[in-house]
Design an enzyme around this catalytic site. Sequence first.
Site, short mmCIF file in Angstrom:
data_model
loop_
_atom_site.label_atom_id
_atom_site.label_comp_id
_atom_site.label_asym_id
_atom_site.label_seq_id
_atom_site.Cartn_x
_atom_site.Cartn_y
_atom_site.Cartn_z
N GLU A 165 46.08 25.56 20.58
CA GLU A 165 44.79 26.21 20.39
C GLU A 165 44.22 26.44 21.78
OE1 GLU A 165 45.14 23.00 20.60
OE2 GLU A 165 43.50 22.49 21.96
N LYS A 178 44.52 21.54 32.74
CA LYS A 178 45.21 21.61 31.45
C LYS A 178 46.73 21.52 31.58
CE LYS A 178 41.70 22.16 28.57
NZ LYS A 178 41.40 21.11 27.56
N SER A 197 37.49 20.74 37.51
CA SER A 197 38.60 20.83 36.56
C SER A 197 39.32 22.17 36.57
CB SER A 197 38.10 20.50 35.15
OG SER A 197 37.04 21.36 34.79
#
Lengths: 401, 275
Positions: free
Chosen positions: A112, A90, A379
């Site tokens: 968010e 991210k 990830s």
Amino acid sequence: MKQWPDEQGRFGPFGGRYVPETLMNALMELEDAYRRYSAEEQFQEEIRYLLREYSGRQTPLYYANRLTEELGGAKIYLKREDLNHTGAHKINNAIGQAVLAKRMGKTKVIAETGAGQHGVASATVAALLGLECKVFMGEEDMRRQKLNVFRMRLLGAEVVPVTSGTRTLKDACNETLRYWVSHVQDTYYILGSATGPHPYPMIVRDFQRIIGDETRAQIQQLEGRLPDAIVACVGGGSNAIGMFYPFVEDKTVRLIGVEAAGLGVDTEQHAATMTKGTQGVFQGSFSYLLQDAHGQVLPAHSISAGLDYPGIGPEHSYLKDAARAEYVPATDKEALEGVQLLSRTEGIIPALESAHAIAYAAKLAPQLSNDQLLVVNLSGRGDKDVEAIMEHLGGSADGVH
Amino acid sequence: MESIKVNNAIDKAFENSKQRGEALFMPFLTVGDPSPSATVEILKALEESGAGLVELGVPYSDPLADGPVIQRASERALRHQITIRQCIAIAKEARAAGVSIPFVLFSYYNPVLQTGIELVMQEAADAGISGLIIPDLPHEEDSQTREVAAKHGLHLIPLVAPTSEQRIQRIVSKASGFVYCVSSLGVTGMRAQFHDGIDQFLSTVKNATLLPIAIGFGISNSEQFKRFSETCDGIVVGSAVVNQIEQAASLLESVAEREQGLQKIREFVVQLKGS
């Protein structure tokens, strides 16, 4: 091949911009600013610098020897996005968008979050660049991801609990958009997934494609050829699109997205948008989603807060309908087995999201021969999930189950 | 323009209110809140107390443009499993029960899309609905919907916002019925303050179109109603009306006590309109 998205923000029929009029000019300004700055070498260099010196890129493409032996089939490589600063992919997008926000003269950012990884990444870059940050998070997710809530607060961000609807990622997205409508003049919305209205799916993909770009160069160097298959988990789909995009033209490379099947795709408790969903408009774009026959969005379920989402990014819908990527489900139970498998064979505790990709890789690898190459996008790391995993596995902090 | 139908009830309602020298009072309610049968009775009460047009909100699971008051109304209505087609059927029932003011259906795009644009428009026209507002369908995405609406004699009412700026001209050039001006940056809800440049914004819109202009988002008391009556042809009051319905929900749900609940709504409207 045609460059997607087109001028209307479409990937084939998918995408577009379905938002209240109040936001339209903000989205157009964002698109203009993004196109202008991303063409500047200085802007790109600033992002490259932060990714390298601050987040620690490039991340390794690691040959998982013991996992490969255990599964007995394809040679498995892990793209170690879990080794990024803040523990997940991210940060790639958060750095890019925060640098863009600064260039646009915005002093406040909002985001968010579901699992909290995008919230933590946003809070982190906001601290780094001196921006004020608010993160919207469903109450249910705040309960599931207490550690990340505390991390965000420690980083100086305000975590705003979302109590509407299902109190998970979907409603956190709604609430962030509602807040943005009211504060659009001085606030930049760092959207974390490859979803939402144009230009977000394009921007997020472009900032995440470094995953696939690095993987491509690394596998060429290590093996002298491209992989036979690539597996990545999909919720909204940011890590998967970042990994897939640089390989889309390489037709020999199978691209496989693994979505959350929750308690099973034949139950009502899943987040298997591609397996069970239909086409419609949700949170700003036309894509696949979980909905009833009357167009009401259905609640999703997954053990992993980051995949607990009834929609998916429009470019994935395009890749699915073009039969360029495959989308398969993995259940909560399979994901938990994936966590244990990777932890015990490689000493790597994956995030529950990424464990879905491991779970499918564990099915696929034995079907492939040992001269074939399988890349799994890892990830994120599982530290944030340890407490939840402990609950599910029936263990406790003082003993082993 | 081809899509403007002279026999559309919305056009007549604005013409009549203009002749009377007043702004059209346009309340909003969520259909099925607190129950489908209460909706018909509330519509009667609104007409009796001076509504000139009513917006019928279709409840939706993810109402992006709405604040907490209307979100809760959607949740209450969805407990009755209300669909967009049922909303249209309730409008038809209200017509049969004698409600004669124009109806504008307010729905997010996905329920329209899933049910079928053609089917929704046809049933809406048959039910005596005169127009639609789709708050998440900007003009770039609305060509098919606009075409089908026009075919059935329905106005597709566009929203313009204080942030629309150079988009205003493009939006109003395709508009029919009236132009809905969003008073503030934000979602629906009662508010004490409006956008700083609100008067400038309204006059920009007025100069750009010959259509009536209505203002909405946040108007909740008689002072605000009066202020905007001077510049606007219509005034939408949504959350403040829905708030009254919420307060009276338990009365409205009970057939025996319903009249008491309706009386509260009438009193609120009379007080709001300052008449």
